[in-house]
Design an enzyme around this catalytic site. Structure first.
Site, PDB file in Angstrom:
ATOM      1  N   HIS A   1       0.804  -1.224   0.000  1.00  0.00           N
ATOM      2  CA  HIS A   1       0.000   0.000   0.000  1.00  0.00           C
ATOM      3  C   HIS A   1       0.830   1.264   0.000  1.00  0.00           C
ATOM      4  O   HIS A   1       0.395   2.296  -0.492  1.00  0.00           O
ATOM      5  CB  HIS A   1      -0.987  -0.018   1.161  1.00  0.00           C
ATOM      6  CG  HIS A   1      -2.129  -0.909   0.854  1.00  0.00           C
ATOM      7  ND1 HIS A   1      -2.079  -2.257   1.111  1.00  0.00           N
ATOM      8  CD2 HIS A   1      -3.287  -0.669   0.210  1.00  0.00           C
ATOM      9  CE1 HIS A   1      -3.190  -2.796   0.667  1.00  0.00           C
ATOM     10  NE2 HIS A   1      -3.939  -1.873   0.123  1.00  0.00           N
TER      11      HIS A   1
ATOM     12  N   GLU B   1     -11.015 -10.833  -5.023  1.00  0.00           N
ATOM     13  CA  GLU B   1      -9.566 -10.718  -4.855  1.00  0.00           C
ATOM     14  C   GLU B   1      -8.967 -11.958  -4.209  1.00  0.00           C
ATOM     15  O   GLU B   1      -7.786 -11.995  -3.895  1.00  0.00           O
ATOM     16  CB  GLU B   1      -9.211  -9.450  -4.070  1.00  0.00           C
ATOM     17  CG  GLU B   1      -9.954  -9.266  -2.765  1.00  0.00           C
ATOM     18  CD  GLU B   1      -9.639  -7.937  -2.076  1.00  0.00           C
ATOM     19  OE1 GLU B   1      -8.694  -7.245  -2.479  1.00  0.00           O
ATOM     20  OE2 GLU B   1     -10.345  -7.606  -1.110  1.00  0.00           O
TER      21      GLU B   1
ATOM     22  N   ASP C   1      -4.576  -8.135  -4.743  1.00  0.00           N
ATOM     23  CA  ASP C   1      -4.629  -9.298  -3.854  1.00  0.00           C
ATOM     24  C   ASP C   1      -4.875 -10.578  -4.642  1.00  0.00           C
ATOM     25  O   ASP C   1      -4.377 -11.637  -4.271  1.00  0.00           O
ATOM     26  CB  ASP C   1      -5.714  -9.106  -2.785  1.00  0.00           C
ATOM     27  CG  ASP C   1      -5.186  -8.303  -1.611  1.00  0.00           C
ATOM     28  OD1 ASP C   1      -4.068  -8.603  -1.159  1.00  0.00           O
ATOM     29  OD2 ASP C   1      -5.866  -7.369  -1.172  1.00  0.00           O
TER      30      ASP C   1
ATOM     31  N   CYS D   1     -10.375  -2.702  -9.899  1.00  0.00           N
ATOM     32  CA  CYS D   1      -9.807  -1.556  -9.175  1.00  0.00           C
ATOM     33  C   CYS D   1      -8.390  -1.810  -8.676  1.00  0.00           C
ATOM     34  O   CYS D   1      -7.859  -1.027  -7.914  1.00  0.00           O
ATOM     35  CB  CYS D   1     -10.725  -1.135  -8.035  1.00  0.00           C
ATOM     36  SG  CYS D   1     -10.892  -2.388  -6.761  1.00  0.00           S
TER      37      CYS D   1
HETATM   38  C1  PEP Z   1      -6.685  -5.050  -4.669  1.00  0.00           C
HETATM   39  O1  PEP Z   1      -6.395  -5.944  -3.858  1.00  0.00           O
HETATM   40  O2  PEP Z   1      -6.486  -5.126  -5.899  1.00  0.00           O
HETATM   41  C2  PEP Z   1      -7.287  -3.798  -4.190  1.00  0.00           C
HETATM   42  C3  PEP Z   1      -7.721  -2.875  -5.012  1.00  0.00           C
HETATM   43  O3  PEP Z   1      -7.349  -3.610  -2.852  1.00  0.00           O
HETATM   44  P1  PEP Z   1      -6.107  -3.205  -1.941  1.00  0.00           P
HETATM   45  O4  PEP Z   1      -4.973  -2.825  -2.841  1.00  0.00           O
HETATM   46  O5  PEP Z   1      -6.573  -2.084  -1.080  1.00  0.00           O
HETATM   47  O6  PEP Z   1      -5.851  -4.451  -1.173  1.00  0.00           O
HETATM   48 MG    MG Z   2      -7.169  -5.944  -1.812  1.00  0.00          MG
END
Ligand code: PEP
Ligand code: MG
Length: 586
Positions: free
Chosen positions: A198, A442, A466, A513
């Protein structure tokens, strides 16, 4: 003029761009340490807190040691030092002394560590021996690491960072990253951290050039020295010579020009060459992200990561606070849809206010995180869902559930929503209906039961970050396996394709996303797999829009078919780099 001191160190590229500025090194020491007396009943808990900090620091030191082993020079000195630090964390005078102070004097752990390290340093100094004096320094270093670990939630490491600086740190946690100010910080480099964690995602979203995985990052540099971060090559240049500096300044100017051109696409509709409308939405985290999202031309928010409301604080936000915050997002969006993802802590995103449940387990990414945590702590989930329902009265909202692995979890949340709606009704708050409820796809199990999930969900959002981590069993935040992390692996692409097809069959919208939504090389492929909605960092959106406007769907489908026929991920990369044939739509 040639500068013989120019040094180059390489790491992993995590956020593109170039940063030139004075280095600002995040030190382990110098934190203000709180001191307070504990009630007798709290002593056991404080000892557990102290032992938790020991475990975290031990883990961190092991990671640094592994990194140091790869150094071409100084590896032995560095690993010996790190081993010495680790030795001080088990059965040592430091640990025993702190335990005695907490138990005997009922002092909080931070103050007890400070007291014990000061006493040990004084006793080493009294021996009048240079070697032992140096050990005193080591004890202080270990003490500072423990204190920093304990204070994590109340500490802004960037508070004194000067305008335009480049941050150098051993590690920047996602909670730290939420405090980064993009107006003040131009670049960052760390020893630890992978390209899909992140912190990396936030750096990219904030337009901060960043690299990670640089061993011995801070050797030979002090705060204020000029450094260049090359976020594409994954390199840091220390004390650059004039010619290097000049070349990078030109590159920065070129990049700004390019950004200006792409900005002009803001009001151009995202429509393919053959007229298919594509929805390009933004991923955001904080209220300050709304304006750049709208500036980028996003037509909705496809992902609001709410976890950042829960970080960097010792307590949990109550319903009223969450409602007020979410209502501000809704009203600032002026009628555009806001997709609110429920709390996704655990894994690498830690919220200390959740106590034991919010912290690490042996396999944090597989542990009590995201919706699992919410279903185990119903009050936590209910409070957030109630706040979301109340916010939905101010504009269009969708609810998105992270880390769904089975149908039953969605059913449970839907039942909760109905109960909460009734409770609100009793409080005199009448909703006009429940917002659409969707699942993040995910986890491979969710993708594989997408047909069944589609019957329970109003929409899907594919979390390719994920999904890649869990399909390939690669920790997305670990720089040592970063080369194996591949969202274009045929296994991941098949799960995406399957999910998109399940969405079509059930006639529900499917968005993507994860980070590949913002990778323009992937746009034609994803369109060809049947996706029509993408949510991404606002900085990436104009380039993806450009891509959308230059492709016809039949060409995208042909491209996707060609890629899906491959079993070798290297072949796929080559095809992606070459791009689709563009013929049918013209
Ligand atoms: C993902 O896992 O692709 C996602 C968009 O969520 P995060 O990156 O917040 O885990
Ligand atoms: Mg995720």
């Amino acid at each position: 003029m040639k500068n013989p001191d120019e040094l180059r160190r390489s790491g992993i590229a995590i956020a593109p761009g170039v940063a030139i500025g004075p280095a600002f090194i995040i030190e382990q020491s110098g934190l203000p340490v709180p001191e307070y007396t504990l009630p007798a009943a709290q002593v056991e808990k404080e000892l557990t807190r102290f032992h938790g900090a020991i475990t975290k620091v031990q883990k961190h030191l092991s990671q640094l040691r592994q990194k140091a082993e790869g150094l071409t020079t100084g590896a032995e000195d560095m690993t010996l030092l790190l081993d010495a630090y680790k030795g001080m964390l088990s059965g040592s005078r430091l640990v025993r002394g702190v335990e005695e102070i907490i138990s005997g004097q009922h002092l909080n752990a931070e103050a007890a560590i400070q007291k014990q390290t000061a006493a040990l340093r004084a006793s080493f100094a009294a021996m009048d021996d240079a070697y032992l004096a140096a050990r005193g320094e080591d004890v202080a270093e270990v003490g500072n690491r423990l204190i920093r670990s304990l204070l994590q939630q109340n500490y802004n490491p960037f508070a004194d960072a000067p305008e335009g600086c480049v941050i150098l740190a051993e590690e920047i946690t996602p909670a730290d990253a939420a405090l980064l100010n993009p107006d003040g910080i131009t670049g960052l480099a760390t020893v630890l951290g992978g390209p899909e964690g992140h912190t990396a995602i936030m750096a990219r979203a904030l337009g901060i050039a960043a690299i990670s995985g640089v061993a011995a990052l801070c050797h030979g540099i002090k705060t204020g020295d000029t450094v260049i971060i090359d976020g594409r090559k994954g390199e840091i240049i220390i004390h650059p010579e004039a010619a290097t500096l000049q070349a990078y300044k030109q590159e920065l100017a070129r990049k700004r020009q390019e950004e200006k051109k792409l900005k002009a696409l803001r009001d151009v509709p995202a429509v393919t060459l053959d007229g298919a409308p594509i929805s390009l939405q933004a991923n955001i985290e904080l209220l300050r992200d709304v304006e750049p999202a709208l500036e980028s031309g996003a037509t909705a928010i496809g992902l609001l990561r709410t976890e950042f409301m829960f970080m960097n604080r010792p307590d949990l936000p109550d319903e009223e606070e969450q409602y007020t915050a979410l209502r501000d997002f809704v009203t600032n969006l002026d009628g555009r849809v806001l997709t609110i993802r429920t709390l996704d802590v655990g894994g690498e995103k830690i919220a200390s206010a959740l106590g034991e449940d919010g912290n690490e387990s042996v396999n944090p990414a597989l542990g009590l995180r995201a919706i699992r945590l919410g279903l185990k702590q119903p009050k936590l989930l209910d409070t957030q869902l109630t706040a979301i329902l109340r916010a939905s009265m101010h504009g269009p909202v969708r609810i998105l559930l992270p880390m769904i692995s089975s149908v039953g979890q969605v059913k449970q949340v839907r039942a909760r929503l109905l109960t909460l709606e009734r409770r609100l009704h009793r409080r005199g708050i009448k909703l006009k209906g429940l917002p659409p409820l969707g699942a993040m796809i995910e986890i491979p199990s969710a993708a594989l039961v997408a047909d069944a999930l589609a019957k329970q969900c109003d929409f899907f959002s594919i979390g390719s970050n994920d999904l890649t981590q869990y399909t390939l069993a690669i920790d997305r935040g670990d720089e040592r396996v970063a080369d194996l992390y591949d969202p274009f692996h045929p296994a991941v692409l098949r799960l995406i394709q399957f999910t998109a097809a399940a969405g079509w069959r059930a006639n529900i919208p499917v968005s993507l996303c994860g980070e590949i939504a913002g990778d323009r090389r992937a746009t034609a492929l994803l369109l060809g797999l049947g996706l029509r909605e993408f949510s991404m960092s606002p900085v990436r959106l104009p380039a993806v829009k450009q891509e959308v406007t230059q492709i016809a769907l039949p060409d995208a489908v042909a491209f996707a078919e060609k890629i899906m026929a491959q079993t070798d991920e290297n072949e796929i990369r080559t095809l992606l780099a070459g791009g689709p044939d563009r013929g049918k739509g013209r």
